[in-house]
Design an enzyme around this catalytic site. Sequence first.
Site, PDB file in Angstrom:
ATOM      1  N   LYS A 241       0.414  -1.319   0.154  1.00  0.00           N
ATOM      2  CA  LYS A 241      -0.021  -0.202  -0.145  1.00  0.00           C
ATOM      3  C   LYS A 241       0.780   0.972  -0.113  1.00  0.00           C
ATOM      4  CE  LYS A 241      -4.727  -1.289   2.402  1.00  0.00           C
ATOM      5  NZ  LYS A 241      -4.652  -1.258   3.365  1.00  0.00           N
TER       6      LYS A 241
ATOM      7  N   GLY B 100      -9.333  -4.889   6.224  1.00  0.00           N
ATOM      8  CA  GLY B 100      -9.506  -4.598   7.621  1.00  0.00           C
ATOM      9  C   GLY B 100      -8.422  -4.109   8.627  1.00  0.00           C
TER      10      GLY B 100
ATOM     11  N   LYS C 170      -3.995  10.475   8.334  1.00  0.00           N
ATOM     12  CA  LYS C 170      -4.457  11.076   9.055  1.00  0.00           C
ATOM     13  C   LYS C 170      -5.682   9.946   9.655  1.00  0.00           C
ATOM     14  CE  LYS C 170      -6.726  15.209  10.245  1.00  0.00           C
ATOM     15  NZ  LYS C 170      -6.127  15.543  12.089  1.00  0.00           N
ATOM     16  N   TYR C 171      -6.015  10.016  10.365  1.00  0.00           N
ATOM     17  CA  TYR C 171      -7.456   9.164  10.676  1.00  0.00           C
ATOM     18  C   TYR C 171      -8.878  10.017  10.292  1.00  0.00           C
ATOM     19  CZ  TYR C 171     -10.990   6.148  13.014  1.00  0.00           C
ATOM     20  OH  TYR C 171     -12.664   6.181  13.133  1.00  0.00           O
ATOM     21  N   LEU C 172      -9.512  10.185   9.078  1.00  0.00           N
ATOM     22  CA  LEU C 172     -10.039  10.971   8.399  1.00  0.00           C
ATOM     23  C   LEU C 172     -11.515  10.894   9.507  1.00  0.00           C
ATOM     24  CD1 LEU C 172     -10.269  11.192   5.049  1.00  0.00           C
ATOM     25  CD2 LEU C 172      -8.891  12.457   6.793  1.00  0.00           C
TER      26      LEU C 172
ATOM     27  N   HIS D  72     -16.670   6.151   2.223  1.00  0.00           N
ATOM     28  CA  HIS D  72     -15.572   5.143   1.645  1.00  0.00           C
ATOM     29  C   HIS D  72     -16.512   5.086   0.037  1.00  0.00           C
ATOM     30  CE1 HIS D  72     -13.487   1.087   0.505  1.00  0.00           C
ATOM     31  NE2 HIS D  72     -13.938   1.113  -0.589  1.00  0.00           N
TER      32      HIS D  72
ATOM     33  N   GLU E 231      -9.292   2.908  -4.511  1.00  0.00           N
ATOM     34  CA  GLU E 231     -10.602   2.872  -3.607  1.00  0.00           C
ATOM     35  C   GLU E 231     -10.294   4.607  -3.033  1.00  0.00           C
ATOM     36  OE1 GLU E 231     -11.850  -1.208  -1.704  1.00  0.00           O
ATOM     37  OE2 GLU E 231     -10.784   0.076  -0.868  1.00  0.00           O
TER      38      GLU E 231
ATOM     39  N   GLU F 203      -6.216   2.999  -1.430  1.00  0.00           N
ATOM     40  CA  GLU F 203      -5.603   1.871  -2.191  1.00  0.00           C
ATOM     41  C   GLU F 203      -5.783   1.541  -3.537  1.00  0.00           C
ATOM     42  OE1 GLU F 203      -5.753  -1.759  -0.437  1.00  0.00           O
ATOM     43  OE2 GLU F 203      -7.998  -1.946   0.424  1.00  0.00           O
TER      44      GLU F 203
ATOM     45  N   ARG G 221      -8.341  -7.136  -8.783  1.00  0.00           N
ATOM     46  CA  ARG G 221      -9.362  -8.106  -8.953  1.00  0.00           C
ATOM     47  C   ARG G 221     -10.512  -7.531  -8.685  1.00  0.00           C
ATOM     48  NH1 ARG G 221     -11.964  -7.125  -3.915  1.00  0.00           N
ATOM     49  NH2 ARG G 221     -10.371  -7.491  -2.380  1.00  0.00           N
TER      50      ARG G 221
HETATM   51  P1  ADP Z   1      -7.854  -2.895   3.694  1.00  0.00           P
HETATM   52  O1  ADP Z   1      -6.941  -3.076   2.477  1.00  0.00           O
HETATM   53  O2  ADP Z   1      -7.546  -3.410   5.376  1.00  0.00           O
HETATM   54  O3  ADP Z   1      -9.407  -2.982   3.599  1.00  0.00           O
HETATM   55  P2  ADP Z   1      -8.116   0.178   3.063  1.00  0.00           P
HETATM   56  O4  ADP Z   1      -6.758   0.898   3.251  1.00  0.00           O
HETATM   57  O5  ADP Z   1      -9.012  -0.530   1.758  1.00  0.00           O
HETATM   58  O6  ADP Z   1      -7.717  -0.936   3.848  1.00  0.00           O
HETATM   59  O7  ADP Z   1      -9.049   0.612   4.645  1.00  0.00           O
HETATM   60  C1  ADP Z   1     -10.541  -0.204   4.597  1.00  0.00           C
HETATM   61  C2  ADP Z   1     -11.130   1.181   5.112  1.00  0.00           C
HETATM   62  O8  ADP Z   1     -10.800   1.405   6.500  1.00  0.00           O
HETATM   63  C3  ADP Z   1     -11.895   2.418   4.901  1.00  0.00           C
HETATM   64  O9  ADP Z   1     -12.765   1.505   3.698  1.00  0.00           O
HETATM   65  C4  ADP Z   1     -11.958   2.786   5.785  1.00  0.00           C
HETATM   66  O10 ADP Z   1     -13.414   2.561   6.165  1.00  0.00           O
HETATM   67  C5  ADP Z   1     -11.213   2.798   6.013  1.00  0.00           C
HETATM   68  N1  ADP Z   1      -9.919   3.683   6.551  1.00  0.00           N
HETATM   69  C6  ADP Z   1      -8.773   3.513   6.001  1.00  0.00           C
HETATM   70  N2  ADP Z   1      -8.150   4.440   6.392  1.00  0.00           N
HETATM   71  C7  ADP Z   1      -8.530   5.627   7.218  1.00  0.00           C
HETATM   72  C8  ADP Z   1      -8.468   6.649   7.302  1.00  0.00           C
HETATM   73  N3  ADP Z   1      -7.122   7.540   6.434  1.00  0.00           N
HETATM   74  N4  ADP Z   1      -9.055   7.825   8.202  1.00  0.00           N
HETATM   75  C9  ADP Z   1     -10.309   7.081   8.639  1.00  0.00           C
HETATM   76  N5  ADP Z   1     -10.496   5.521   8.363  1.00  0.00           N
HETATM   77  C10 ADP Z   1      -9.720   4.870   7.039  1.00  0.00           C
END
Ligand code: ADP
Length: 444
Positions: free
Chosen positions: A116, A165, A201-203, A208, A275, A287, A291
């Site tokens: 990633k 996740g 940064k945690y949004l 999504h 995504e 990311e 697939r």
């Molecule tokens: P994975 O590959 O494990 O699915 P992702 O990067 O696609 O991980 O993220 C999965 C989910 O985690 C996102 O859909 C969102 O809900 C949450 N998430 C990821 N990054 C952030 C962020 N920077 N802030 C808030 N939530 C996030």
Amino acid sequence: MFEKILIANRGEIALRIHRACREMGISTVAVHSTADADAMHVRLADESVCIGPPSARDSYLNMPAILSAATITGADAIHPGLGFLAENAAFAEMVEEHGFTFIGPSPDHIRMMGDKIQAKKAAQQTGLPCVPGSDGPVQGDADALALARQIGYPVLVKAAGGGGGRGMQVAHSADELHRAIATARSEAKAAFGNDTVYLEKYLDHPRHIEIQIVADGLGNVVHLGERDCSLQRRHQKVLEEAPSPALNVAARERIGQRAVMAIRQLGYRSLGTLEFLYQDGEFYFIEMNTRLQVEHPITEEITGIDLVREQIRIASGAKLAFVQADVSIDGHAIECRINAEHPETFRPSPGTITNYHPPGGPGVRIDSPLYAGYKVPPYYDSLIAKLIVHGRTRNECMMRLRRALSECVIDGIDTTIALHQRVLADPAFIDGTYDIHWLEGRVG
Ligand code: ADP
């Protein structure tokens, strides 16, 4: 075109791929573990090969066994489905080295997007906006603390090799950050064998939003609009809808075009999903999945395009059968992931299906390997059915979905049908204002 495809997967997705093959006149080879000898994907396939004992490591992840099955059955191509080996670049390479076609992108693209940190760098280079965070891996705690101070708490520690996740930890303060890094590292090491982590940064109230891309590697790249996958529990998708109630036509067009430009620059070929998190009118790339996705049917429902057929056609060297101007969005679709889990505690519930009656009627599609008497094994993912509903409007779609959920009978085990019914009755879902944290706040 291929004559015979080996499907290196199980469950509903193996069935989905089989159905596309059947319609295209391609014969199918199912592979299965000893636990899946009676599974629907095995029953429907033209041929089947047992590739090992129940544990996924010894069967659905067993590369030599899968390649041997392809050799003895004389398959031309291997479709990896999703999960298992679908994003394993080494497998894609082995498939090609053994003279089969891998139905997916090049191993280099799988590798690039599988990390990633590399994926974010690549996206940034194509001009896509990313969530603010570390440029690369977090080296040590001091490094992370300095960066967190700069971008501001809360921050999210994420695993470079992450998926599903896992390996994700939120920190609201410097104290929490030390712990979050240690926990994310050990979780990532156990799950992916790679303890590299990075910071974002945690949004606090994003949605999504993901863009479906189809690229033929011959210069034709088309986007098929977005899917809104904000309804999540523990960062995993529960229900998805398309189009997103949060986007208007201009925002959809803007992000779609940017995604197409990025994919073109990367020289990517096959299906792919970019995504994003979407907050206060801005998109942030998180990311790319290289697939087919679990939620692909909602895109099929609103565009009328069979994504699996396109994916197979592209792998065989064919040109895309349509251009961007041919794609139009028709109505609204929602998918409910029905899991073999208790609808409140989420405890897994494998066991025998004593009675099964899938819903039907206008606009209703079920992708599921279930039948009465089928034994849901305890070894794999708990997804047992996808209920996909299409309507002319979001309201009609929700009405239909409520009706379809009430018709659906899956007896003998616990399922998450009741969870979906609660969601469909909730005003925040009905008015479409929910974000990625919404469900978590309700179900824990
Ligand atoms: P994975 O590959 O494990 O699915 P992702 O990067 O696609 O991980 O993220 C999965 C989910 O985690 C996102 O859909 C969102 O809900 C949450 N998430 C990821 N990054 C952030 C962020 N920077 N802030 C808030 N939530 C996030």
